[in-house]
Design a protein around this motif. Structure first.
Motif, PDB file in Angstrom:
ATOM      1  N   LEU A  68      97.805 -44.640  37.671  1.00 25.60           N
ATOM      2  CA  LEU A  68      98.774 -43.953  38.515  1.00 25.60           C
ATOM      3  C   LEU A  68      99.394 -42.801  37.740  1.00 25.60           C
ATOM      4  O   LEU A  68      99.727 -42.942  36.562  1.00 25.60           O
ATOM      5  CB  LEU A  68      99.873 -44.925  38.959  1.00 25.60           C
ATOM      6  CG  LEU A  68      99.398 -46.204  39.648  1.00 25.60           C
ATOM      7  CD1 LEU A  68     100.566 -47.128  39.902  1.00 25.60           C
ATOM      8  CD2 LEU A  68      98.672 -45.871  40.940  1.00 25.60           C
ATOM      9  N   TYR A  69      99.554 -41.680  38.422  1.00 22.94           N
ATOM     10  CA  TYR A  69     100.164 -40.500  37.818  1.00 22.94           C
ATOM     11  C   TYR A  69     101.446 -40.194  38.577  1.00 22.94           C
ATOM     12  O   TYR A  69     101.409 -39.894  39.766  1.00 22.94           O
ATOM     13  CB  TYR A  69      99.208 -39.306  37.858  1.00 22.94           C
ATOM     14  CG  TYR A  69      97.985 -39.552  37.014  1.00 22.94           C
ATOM     15  CD1 TYR A  69      97.958 -39.130  35.688  1.00 22.94           C
ATOM     16  CD2 TYR A  69      96.883 -40.227  37.518  1.00 22.94           C
ATOM     17  CE1 TYR A  69      96.859 -39.378  34.891  1.00 22.94           C
ATOM     18  CE2 TYR A  69      95.777 -40.482  36.727  1.00 22.94           C
ATOM     19  CZ  TYR A  69      95.768 -40.053  35.423  1.00 22.94           C
ATOM     20  OH  TYR A  69      94.678 -40.307  34.634  1.00 22.94           O
ATOM     21  N   GLN A  70     102.557 -40.291  37.878  1.00 23.70           N
ATOM     22  CA  GLN A  70     103.858 -40.038  38.484  1.00 23.70           C
ATOM     23  C   GLN A  70     104.263 -38.606  38.152  1.00 23.70           C
ATOM     24  O   GLN A  70     104.394 -38.238  36.980  1.00 23.70           O
ATOM     25  CB  GLN A  70     104.887 -41.025  37.932  1.00 23.70           C
ATOM     26  CG  GLN A  70     106.247 -40.861  38.527  1.00 23.70           C
ATOM     27  CD  GLN A  70     107.204 -41.912  38.003  1.00 23.70           C
ATOM     28  OE1 GLN A  70     106.816 -42.924  37.441  1.00 23.70           O
ATOM     29  NE2 GLN A  70     108.483 -41.648  38.169  1.00 23.70           N
ATOM     30  N   HIS A  71     104.455 -37.797  39.201  1.00 24.81           N
ATOM     31  CA  HIS A  71     104.835 -36.401  39.034  1.00 24.81           C
ATOM     32  C   HIS A  71     106.333 -36.251  39.271  1.00 24.81           C
ATOM     33  O   HIS A  71     106.893 -36.912  40.142  1.00 24.81           O
ATOM     34  CB  HIS A  71     104.057 -35.521  40.023  1.00 24.81           C
ATOM     35  CG  HIS A  71     102.595 -35.488  39.723  1.00 24.81           C
ATOM     36  ND1 HIS A  71     101.995 -34.442  39.084  1.00 24.81           N
ATOM     37  CD2 HIS A  71     101.607 -36.394  39.957  1.00 24.81           C
ATOM     38  CE1 HIS A  71     100.703 -34.686  38.947  1.00 24.81           C
ATOM     39  NE2 HIS A  71     100.446 -35.868  39.467  1.00 24.81           N
ATOM     40  N   ARG A  98     102.899 -39.823  28.377  1.00 28.65           N
ATOM     41  CA  ARG A  98     103.817 -38.800  28.874  1.00 28.65           C
ATOM     42  C   ARG A  98     103.243 -37.434  28.523  1.00 28.65           C
ATOM     43  O   ARG A  98     102.872 -37.193  27.379  1.00 28.65           O
ATOM     44  CB  ARG A  98     105.185 -38.949  28.223  1.00 28.65           C
ATOM     45  CG  ARG A  98     105.919 -40.175  28.655  1.00 28.65           C
ATOM     46  CD  ARG A  98     107.327 -40.190  28.041  1.00 28.65           C
ATOM     47  NE  ARG A  98     108.027 -41.367  28.491  1.00 28.65           N
ATOM     48  CZ  ARG A  98     108.321 -42.399  27.708  1.00 28.65           C
ATOM     49  NH1 ARG A  98     108.000 -42.380  26.440  1.00 28.65           N
ATOM     50  NH2 ARG A  98     108.948 -43.441  28.195  1.00 28.65           N
ATOM     51  N   VAL A 103     104.674 -35.168  33.816  1.00 30.04           N
ATOM     52  CA  VAL A 103     103.839 -36.192  34.443  1.00 30.04           C
ATOM     53  C   VAL A 103     103.750 -37.397  33.513  1.00 30.04           C
ATOM     54  O   VAL A 103     103.654 -37.248  32.294  1.00 30.04           O
ATOM     55  CB  VAL A 103     102.430 -35.642  34.760  1.00 30.04           C
ATOM     56  CG1 VAL A 103     101.499 -36.742  35.245  1.00 30.04           C
ATOM     57  CG2 VAL A 103     102.525 -34.528  35.791  1.00 30.04           C
TER      58      VAL A 103
END
Length: 115
Positions: A68-71, A98, A103
């Motif tokens: 999962l990539y959290q923007h 990080r 991101v």
């Protein structure tokens, strides 16, 4: 370049002969195709750009790991990553990266005994 040389599957009931090298179109049988591929030797199977395929594979208990990539962006709406009807899964965070642009990449694996 690596993606161009990697084998790829496109799940589509309407797409004809693909133009992208090393690409095969599968018209149906998503779960059966993934079960067959998981039995073959080789590298991991990755899904890119299709939440509906991830949803179907998660419902069929065929996802072993999530990347999962959290923007750093807040949106007022959008498609749910895990819609209603998706059963509980216990996960272990196995990697966190990080990036300078804010991101955060998270890798989760199914906990032992989750299957």
């Amino acid at each position: 370049r690596a993606l161009n040389y990697s084998p790829k599957l496109v799940f589509s009931p309407t797409l004809g002969e693909p133009e992208w090298a090393n690409t095969r179109v599968v018209a149906g049988g998503l779960e059966d195709e993934i079960r067959r591929l998981k039995k073959e030797p080789g590298k991991a199977i990755g899904i890119q750009g299709s939440a509906s395929i991830v949803h179907a594979l998660a419902r069929a208990d065929l996802v072993d790991e999530y990347h999962l990539y959290q923007h750093p962006v807040l949106l007022g709406g959008g498609k749910l990553l895990f819609p209603a009807g998706h059963g509980r899964q216990n996960l272990d965070l196995t990697r966190l990266t990080r990036y300078d642009n804010g991101v955060v990449a998270l890798t989760y694996e199914r906990k032992d005994g989750a299957r």
